[in-house]
Motif scaffolding. Structure first.
Motif, PDB file in Angstrom:
ATOM      1  N   PHE A 124      89.044   9.979  35.994  1.00  0.00           N
ATOM      2  CA  PHE A 124      89.661   9.676  34.713  1.00  0.00           C
ATOM      3  C   PHE A 124      89.147   8.364  34.136  1.00  0.00           C
ATOM      4  O   PHE A 124      88.863   8.260  32.947  1.00  0.00           O
ATOM      5  N   LEU A 125      89.031   7.321  34.997  1.00  0.00           N
ATOM      6  CA  LEU A 125      88.564   6.036  34.506  1.00  0.00           C
ATOM      7  C   LEU A 125      87.133   6.114  33.994  1.00  0.00           C
ATOM      8  O   LEU A 125      86.780   5.454  33.006  1.00  0.00           O
ATOM      9  N   THR A 126      86.300   6.942  34.631  1.00  0.00           N
ATOM     10  CA  THR A 126      84.927   7.119  34.151  1.00  0.00           C
ATOM     11  C   THR A 126      84.913   7.832  32.808  1.00  0.00           C
ATOM     12  O   THR A 126      84.167   7.461  31.890  1.00  0.00           O
ATOM     13  N   LEU A 127      85.757   8.856  32.673  1.00  0.00           N
ATOM     14  CA  LEU A 127      85.866   9.551  31.390  1.00  0.00           C
ATOM     15  C   LEU A 127      86.424   8.612  30.317  1.00  0.00           C
ATOM     16  O   LEU A 127      85.977   8.636  29.162  1.00  0.00           O
ATOM     17  N   TYR A 128      87.395   7.815  30.702  1.00  0.00           N
ATOM     18  CA  TYR A 128      87.966   6.871  29.748  1.00  0.00           C
ATOM     19  C   TYR A 128      86.915   5.871  29.272  1.00  0.00           C
ATOM     20  O   TYR A 128      86.823   5.565  28.068  1.00  0.00           O
ATOM     21  N   LYS A 129      86.122   5.338  30.196  1.00  0.00           N
ATOM     22  CA  LYS A 129      85.100   4.358  29.830  1.00  0.00           C
ATOM     23  C   LYS A 129      84.043   4.987  28.914  1.00  0.00           C
ATOM     24  O   LYS A 129      83.468   4.300  28.069  1.00  0.00           O
ATOM     25  N   GLU A 130      83.795   6.281  29.090  1.00  0.00           N
ATOM     26  CA  GLU A 130      82.859   6.956  28.177  1.00  0.00           C
ATOM     27  C   GLU A 130      83.381   6.889  26.746  1.00  0.00           C
ATOM     28  O   GLU A 130      82.641   6.577  25.810  1.00  0.00           O
TER      29      GLU A 130
END
Length: 540
Positions: free
Chosen positions: A96-102
């Protein structure tokens, strides 16, 4: 929910707020009549977003994804919290954090005043690598479903940020010495080979080419127990990566490879819509494919693709209303296609849809007068400025020469394609005149044609050869490199001093047009009758 501090855009520091009023109005909005949103609401929003991603359904994920932009950006003009701040409230959820940072870095690229810094470009690139590693470096598919729109936005933004970085590293006139040294130390950041490797890896993982070829042949696709290609996440990532490769090869001026990449995709918008329901993706696909056809002198296929797509855009206005954050991109792409269509029709006149023709005539009647290929008083072709607007913004994937502290490397790919196209037009300057005279006869002497064109026979012969050469292109229906056919509406051959002409196109029957208009009239009459019947029933 606890209070927290976070720096907007990952830098600086935000001043802590002690009272509830400051807390609730930390983010004042310049949109929506002064509306505001609190940090608590932002954190709660993304916490709910995370649960939706893991628990579904995908329609709920789509709702939260759209509200990120429509509510937080358009209504409140809000800065997003950093991933580190969000981590304290949603836990150490790497996916989720990787998707959020995208999404976080995409927001920076879209709205940060003064442009994106080199550090932010590098951080965004590393986050994309982390994201694609999570997708690709697994023995089993990820157990989540994301909306097709989000998957398309990830691939499109990945290609856009690569394009932006290529421009950034070649604009050296205003770069500081520290930036130059940092670019030299990080030559592998946004490297073209890495970007290509990501796209091809997603295509191979999804086996999307095999799936699309099976659909075109009308046969079932056998996965052979491969669980990745049976998952919508991987299938659509693979499909959008094909479009990403089309765009990437177009930006680097490799038009043959761009079209070769999407051989398995039918450019008919109806058939594309059966595979992909992302409106902007279909428009972008046909824009880049049509531009490649144009640069390869396959004007007939380019016109067909442009007209088909423009009709699709006109009929899809309700979809655009529902997806407001895409409107600007779609409208600009459609406007670029309209300009390219005007250019193609001048080089290769043919009958097109009446609605598009009237729109074209209204839009370009002043900008593109009839002798489009004539050289103006300033020595430039009228096409040049229009082509510069309608074409993609080309890039060079070659390594940067840091010793040249100017912007010449940035402008060179774009200027080169402009010059190539201008030279092409100059070579075709007399083709419309040659065509107009040949269409009047079945046989004609070269001397007679020379008289009409006010030239000598020796000057006319190269023009006939140019006509024959420039309006011949690969037959895309047969997909063979050896077979060529003329895209002109007439064909001819020369025997001694006589030109023998034959029509290659069947003249459209006027009955077809009349039948079409009659059917439209009957449909309109039926609609009006139904409306009147409903009104009378209501009155009773």
């Amino acid at each position: 929910m606890m209070d927290l501090e976070y720096p907007p855009y990952g830098g600086g520091s935000a001043q802590s707020t002690s009272n509830q009023q400051d807390f609730d109005h930390y983010y004042g909005g310049s949109y929506g009549g002064g509306a505001s949103i609190s940090r608590r609401e932002i954190i709660e929003h993304f916490a709910d977003f995370r649960r939706a991603i893991h628990e579904g359904p995908v329609s709920l994920v789509q709702h939260y994804y759209n509200s990120n932009y429509e509510t937080m950006i358009q209504n409140y003009n809000t800065d997003w919290p950093s991933a580190e701040a969000l981590k304290e409230h949603v836990g150490d959820d790497q996916l989720f954090l990787t998707l959020y940072k995208e999404m976080y870095f995409r927001h920076i690229y879209a709205s940060k005043p003064g442009g994106v810094s080199l550090e932010e470009r590098q951080e965004s690139y590393m986050n994309y690598i982390d994201l694609f590693n999570l997708v690709l470096a697994k023995d089993h598919p990820l157990k989540i479903e994301l909306p097709d729109q989000w998957l398309w936005d990830i691939i499109e933004e990945f290609i856009y940020q690569f394009q932006s970085f290529c421009n950034f590293r070649t604009k050296l006139a205003k770069r500081s010495d520290d930036d130059i040294e940092q670019l030299k130390r990080n030559m592998k950041i946004w490297n073209v080979h890495a970007v290509l490797n990501v796209m091809h890896s997603l295509v191979d993982k999804s086996r999307i080419v095999e799936q699309l070829e099976a659909v075109k042949k009308g046969v079932p696709f056998h996965s052979g127990g491969d669980s990745f290609c049976q998952t919508n996440l991987y299938k659509m990532f693979g499909y959008f990566s094909l479009i990403g490769l089309l765009k990437l090869h177009t930006l680097t001026s490799d038009y043959y490879m761009a079209l070769k990449t999407i051989e398995c995709i039918d450019l008919d918008v109806t058939k594309q819509n059966d595979v992909c329901q992302v409106f902007h993706c279909i428009v972008a696909t046909n824009y880049h494919a049509g531009f490649c056809y144009t640069m390869m002198r396959n004007y007939e296929d380019a016109i067909r693709v442009f007209v088909d797509t423009l009709i699709y855009v006109q009929r899809s206005k309700p979809i655009m209303v529902a997806q407001t954050f895409q409107n600007d991109a779609v409208n600009k792409t459609a406007d670029q296609m309209m300009t390219l269509l005007a250019i193609c029709l001048t080089l290769n006149p043919m009958r097109i849809d009446e609605t598009i023709y009237l729109h074209l005539k209204e839009k370009f009647i002043d900008k593109l007068p009839k002798p489009l290929l004539s050289v103006g008083a300033d020595g430039k072709l009228p096409f040049r400025d229009n082509f510069a607007y309608a074409c993609p913004k080309f890039i060079s994937p070659a390594p940067t020469i840091f010793e040249q502290r100017n912007d010449s490397q940035w402008a060179e790919p774009f200027n080169r394609q402009i010059e190539v196209f201008t030279e092409e037009l100059q070579e075709q300057a007399y083709i419309p005149d040659v065509r107009s005279y040949l269409k009047l006869y079945t046989t004609m002497s070269i001397d007679k044609l020379a008289t009409f064109m006010e030239k000598t026979p020796q000057e006319v012969k190269p023009l006939l050869l140019t006509f024959k050469h420039k309006l011949s292109g690969t037959d895309t229906a047969n997909k063979t490199e050896e077979d060529f056919q003329s895209s002109a509406d007439i064909d001819f051959y020369v025997d001694k001093n006589i030109i023998y002409i034959a029509d290659t196109k069947i003249t459209r029957r006027y009955s077809d047009y009349l039948v079409k208009q009659i059917l439209k009239y009957e449909e309109l009459t039926r609609s009006l009758s139904e409306g009147l019947n409903i009104r009378h029933a209501g009155n009773k």
